[in-house]
Every structure is written in C-alpha cells, then in structure tokens.
Motif scaffolding. Structure first.
Motif, mmCIF file in Angstrom:
data_model
loop_
_atom_site.group_PDB
_atom_site.id
_atom_site.type_symbol
_atom_site.label_atom_id
_atom_site.label_comp_id
_atom_site.label_asym_id
_atom_site.label_seq_id
_atom_site.Cartn_x
_atom_site.Cartn_y
_atom_site.Cartn_z
ATOM 1 N N VAL A 43 54.181 35.692 77.549
ATOM 2 C CA VAL A 43 53.096 36.774 77.232
ATOM 3 C C VAL A 43 52.128 36.388 76.430
ATOM 4 O O VAL A 43 52.613 36.581 75.051
ATOM 5 C CB VAL A 43 53.614 38.126 76.959
ATOM 6 N N GLU A 44 50.893 35.748 76.510
ATOM 7 C CA GLU A 44 50.160 35.069 75.643
ATOM 8 C C GLU A 44 48.476 35.105 75.854
ATOM 9 O O GLU A 44 48.422 34.801 76.928
ATOM 10 C CB GLU A 44 50.836 33.722 75.331
ATOM 11 N N ASP A 45 47.530 35.572 75.082
ATOM 12 C CA ASP A 45 46.200 35.755 75.490
ATOM 13 C C ASP A 45 45.726 34.456 75.291
ATOM 14 O O ASP A 45 44.695 34.136 75.860
ATOM 15 C CB ASP A 45 45.924 36.701 74.958
ATOM 16 N N ASP A 46 46.196 33.784 74.544
ATOM 17 C CA ASP A 46 45.454 32.258 74.103
ATOM 18 C C ASP A 46 45.782 31.192 75.089
ATOM 19 O O ASP A 46 47.073 30.596 75.082
ATOM 20 C CB ASP A 46 45.857 31.887 72.513
ATOM 21 N N LEU B 252 57.019 36.555 73.724
ATOM 22 C CA LEU B 252 56.033 37.653 73.583
ATOM 23 C C LEU B 252 55.101 37.105 72.271
ATOM 24 O O LEU B 252 55.748 37.445 71.182
ATOM 25 C CB LEU B 252 56.998 38.984 73.356
ATOM 26 N N ASP B 253 53.880 37.319 72.637
ATOM 27 C CA ASP B 253 52.963 37.373 71.338
ATOM 28 C C ASP B 253 52.725 38.756 70.953
ATOM 29 O O ASP B 253 52.927 39.672 71.614
ATOM 30 C CB ASP B 253 51.728 36.469 71.906
ATOM 31 N N LEU B 254 52.315 38.965 69.728
ATOM 32 C CA LEU B 254 52.305 40.149 69.097
ATOM 33 C C LEU B 254 50.614 40.622 69.199
ATOM 34 O O LEU B 254 50.546 41.901 69.423
ATOM 35 C CB LEU B 254 52.745 40.306 67.852
ATOM 36 N N GLY B 255 49.928 39.471 68.930
ATOM 37 C CA GLY B 255 48.405 40.061 68.945
ATOM 38 C C GLY B 255 48.014 39.929 70.445
ATOM 39 O O GLY B 255 47.400 38.830 70.710
ATOM 40 N N LEU B 256 47.887 40.927 71.001
ATOM 41 C CA LEU B 256 47.458 40.756 72.485
ATOM 42 C C LEU B 256 46.202 41.679 72.766
ATOM 43 O O LEU B 256 46.254 42.827 71.981
ATOM 44 C CB LEU B 256 48.789 41.353 73.304
ATOM 45 N N VAL C 230 57.468 32.149 63.835
ATOM 46 C CA VAL C 230 56.213 32.006 63.404
ATOM 47 C C VAL C 230 55.352 30.727 63.845
ATOM 48 O O VAL C 230 55.719 29.689 63.945
ATOM 49 C CB VAL C 230 56.198 32.139 61.977
ATOM 50 N N LYS C 231 54.114 31.190 64.326
ATOM 51 C CA LYS C 231 53.140 30.302 64.935
ATOM 52 C C LYS C 231 52.577 29.350 63.944
ATOM 53 O O LYS C 231 52.173 30.096 62.796
ATOM 54 C CB LYS C 231 52.090 30.956 65.727
ATOM 55 N N PRO C 232 52.136 28.138 64.020
ATOM 56 C CA PRO C 232 52.402 27.395 65.156
ATOM 57 C C PRO C 232 53.980 27.009 65.087
ATOM 58 O O PRO C 232 54.264 26.457 64.128
ATOM 59 C CB PRO C 232 51.570 26.130 64.812
#
Ligand code: CA
Length: 220
Positions: free
Chosen positions: A6-9, A48-52, A97-99
């Motif tokens: 789940v990632e918008d990028d 799961l990404d948090l910033g969606l 934590v990304k990256p």
C-alpha cells in the motif's frame, strides 16, 4: 507468500515489487489506503505506507485490525518516536523507516513468514465439548445429547468462529468479513438471520450472548 504493497509513490512501490520478485515473492500494489480494506484477504503480509492520498495510514491500520489479523509492516518516512509507538499500538507488527534497505525489509518479511508457519503448525483441537454439546470441527458436525443437529455451512462457520476462543467477544465485522468475505457491504441482515437460526438449533438461550453494538460471545 503474497505481499500487499500500500504505497502511493510509484517509484517506491516499483522498487519494492522488483526486490520481492527477485526473491520469488509475489506482490500486489494499491495506491490508496482504503483499497486494502477490501483486498486484505489476497495477502499474507501487508506493507503499509502512512502518508497516503486518501486516508492516514494509521486510520487504515485501525480499520483493518477490526476485520483482519494479517501481519502489517509499516514503511514510512515518519521516524518520530510518538508515531512509531502509536503505529505499533494500533496493530502494526513491525515498523521500518524509509528509505528502507531491501535486505532488511526482506528479512523482516521472512521473519513474519516463519512466525506464521509456526502458528499454522500448532495442532488445533478437533472436538470441543460443552456439557452435552459436542462440536467436531474436523467433520463439521454438532451433536446435542448424542443427537446429531444439522447446521448449514454458514451456521457452522459462525459456530466455529465463536469457538475459536470461547468467552471472547467476536465483532460482527470480523464474522461478516471472515464468513461472507466482506465486512463493508450490507450482509448485516444475513448475519442476523444465520445467527438466529444457529441459536434456535442450539436450543437454549444464553449460549451465544449478544454484545450490543459490538458482536457476540460464546458463554459456555
Ligand atoms: Ca506516501
């Protein structure tokens, strides 16, 4: 194993999917948070990404936890302690934590896979007895006082889910999601109908207690 991303990028999602594919792990990608609420049954692990774009990832996680125990690894740029603690308390199994380094991400997914394999290997009790009620989960049969009682598939599924943890509350959403495959459409009436039928076949009141505004509990 199949991993839901789940990632918008697009760049991040693509790199993760490629990295997983190199290790022969299949993945499916969703760019909006709410998509996982209807597709979670397709996956063994969710990243799961948090910033969606549509909903905050922590809200997605909370909603997902009402219906599913699928392991969730949160992967996000946010690295403050408060967010990490909130995320883990909201039901995440792991946090990166990304990256994130691909090797570390893979190692964590593999660790979750090992934990799942261990719990799947634990033998489940086949027959459960409550006084004169015997529920055989292997042959999917119910006898009361030695007399067989015919249950429909859905009625037996409901009974089996309530008996996974006798005494523990099971939410209506969990029941609908696991048995009908959807907690978000109008199967609510269907659940009532099957629950009433199951109760009348059990033939005694109070065995399945209604918890108002939440769900049900097996009380024996
Ligand atoms: Ca993002």
């Amino acid at each position: 194993m199949r991993v839901g991303i789940v990632e918008d990028d697009d760049g991040v999602a693509g790199a993760i999917a490629d990295g997983l594919a190199m290790h022969r792990i299949k993945s499916g990608r969703m760019s909006r948070g709410l998509d996982i609420l209807t597709r979670h049954q397709e996956f063994d692990v969710v990243l799961l990404d948090l910033g969606l774009p549509d909903v905050d990832g922590i809200d997605v996680l909370r909603q997902l936890r009402r219906v599913s125990l699928v392991p969730v690894v949160v992967l996000t740029a946010r690295d403050d302690e408060r967010t990490i603690v909130r995320t883990l308390r909201s039901g995440a199994d792991d946090y990166l934590v990304k990256p994130a380094r691909m090797a570390e991400l893979l190692a964590r997914i593999e660790a979750i896979g090992r934990r799942m394999a261990r719990s799947a290997a634990a033998p489940a009790p086949v027959a459960r007895t409550f006084g004169d009620i015997v529920v055989d989960l292997g042959s999917r049969s119910l006898t009361i006082g030695g007399e067989p009682v015919q249950l429909t598939t859905k009625e037996f599924d409901l009974l089996a889910m309530l008996l996974e943890e006798p005494g523990a509350a099971v939410s209506r959403q969990q029941l609908m999601d696991r048995i009908w495959g959807d907690a978000f459409v109008a199967v609510s009436r269907s659940l009532d109908v099957h629950m009433n039928a199951l109760r009348s076949k059990l033939g005694r009141s109070g065995l399945i207690e209604t918890i108002r505004g939440f769900g049900y509990r097996w009380t024996a």
